[in-house]
Design an enzyme around this catalytic site. Structure first.
Site, PDB file in Angstrom:
ATOM      1  N   SER A  70      -2.920   2.443   4.352  1.00 17.76           N
ATOM      2  CA  SER A  70      -1.510   2.283   3.678  1.00 17.76           C
ATOM      3  C   SER A  70      -1.532   1.610   2.511  1.00 17.76           C
ATOM      4  CB  SER A  70      -0.455   2.138   4.659  1.00 17.76           C
ATOM      5  OG  SER A  70      -0.540   2.584   5.915  1.00 17.76           O
ATOM      6  N   HIS A  79       2.405  -2.020   2.525  1.00 16.49           N
ATOM      7  CA  HIS A  79       2.791  -0.831   1.818  1.00 16.49           C
ATOM      8  C   HIS A  79       3.520  -1.248   0.333  1.00 16.49           C
ATOM      9  CE1 HIS A  79       4.010   1.587   5.669  1.00 16.49           C
ATOM     10  NE2 HIS A  79       2.599   1.249   5.564  1.00 16.49           N
TER      11      HIS A  79
END
Length: 316
Positions: free
Chosen positions: A181, A233
């Protein structure tokens, strides 16, 4: 007799000067995308291998393993242990998941990278791999494997760094972080900075910016789902955003390279880059160096100070 017209003789005729030649850069050639598909296959292979190493029936009752009758040794951990249909934390830790104690205490720094190729389950894997192909292939076609490979790995490292710093704040035992991610959000961040720094070459600027911000917002919203590490993220996105100003800078519209101008022509050319492109490049390099250095210093030096203060308290 009347005067002879000066244009009656073709040799004496006057013609208007030819217009100055116009030179154009040829359209950029598209790269063949092979690195992003290779990352895709590596992630798939690592998940299959992690399920093989996990061997749920070898550690638990066969009836507790999900779909044992169909998958056998590759069956998933129980839902109460892993709701994403994947291996156990024990297996992920063995294969290189990101864990603060192992990175700092055992100096296993390679976990910053290996965690990017591990996934907690099928759902986690499919979501990341769909995004990887959708975003990564287009970027590699435009900028080549070298730039996108560096961008992917450095963004993933930035996501891992912020994730492991967040682990120290959570103070939760047996906390590990896995997944691509951070690297994927780095590609999204780089797409945003690429749009800003190469602003002159886009025709429908508002539509491109609006659609990109919508995609980024939807992906960041996923980070608020329970058990999803949004710090990875954010770290990956910020790393990719600043790396995009450095790695993905392209010549401004109207620039022509010298090799495309025939000899003997003194053509007036635009500069290759605009001033704001150089400004963002320098600012981004400084920001990245300070950010990575501060994160590593906080992780290692800060951890050492905690150990020294603890030892001082026990000796007194």
């Amino acid at each position: 007799m009347g005067k002879k017209s000066p244009f009656s003789d073709i040799e004496a005729a006057r013609y208007p000067p030819p217009p100055p030649p116009t030179f154009y850069m040829p359209p950029p050639t598209q790269w063949f995308s092979w690195l992003v598909p290779l990352f895709f296959l590596a992630n798939i292979a690592m998940f299959v291998y992690s399920m093989y190493i996990n061997d749920c029936p070898g550690y638990l009752n066969e009836d507790d393993c999900l779909w044992y009758q169909y998958l056998g040794k590759f069956s998933f951990q129980p839902f109460n242990e892993n709701p994403l249909l994947g291996p156990s934390v024990r297996t992920l830790r063995v294969l290189g998941a990101l864990e603060r104690d192992l990175v700092v205490g055992e100096n296993e720094v390679w976990r910053f990278i290996t965690c990017m190729f591990l996934h907690a389950g099928v759902i986690h894997l499919l979501a990341n791999m769909f995004s990887l192909l959708f975003i990564g292939v287009r970027l590699e076609n435009e900028f080549g494997f070298l730039k996108i490979g560096v961008l992917y790995l450095l963004s993933g490292f930035g996501g891992s760094l912020l994730s492991i710093l967040h682990m120290g704040d959570v103070k939760a035992p047996n906390t590990v972080s896995v997944g691509a991610s951070g690297a994927l959000f780095g590609l999204l961040g780089a797409m945003l900075s690429e749009l800003l720094t190469n602003w002159t070459i886009y025709l429908n600027k508002c539509a491109a910016l609006t659609s990109l911000l919508l995609i980024i917002g939807l992906n960041l919203a996923v980070g608020f789902i329970p058990h999803v590490d949004n710090s990875a993220h954010i770290g990956g996105f910020l790393s990719g955003f600043f790396l995009g100003f450095v790695i993905l800078m392209r010549p401004q519209f109207g620039y022509v390279n010298n090799k495309y101008i025939p000899p003997g022509y003194d053509a007036k050319r635009k500069s290759k880059y605009k001033g704001y492109q150089y400004f963002f490049l320098v600012l981004s390099v400084i920001t990245l160096l300070i950010g990575y250095a501060y994160g590593l210093a906080t992780l290692y030096i800060g951890e050492s100070n905690d150990v020294f203060s603890y030892l001082g308290n026990t000796e007194s």
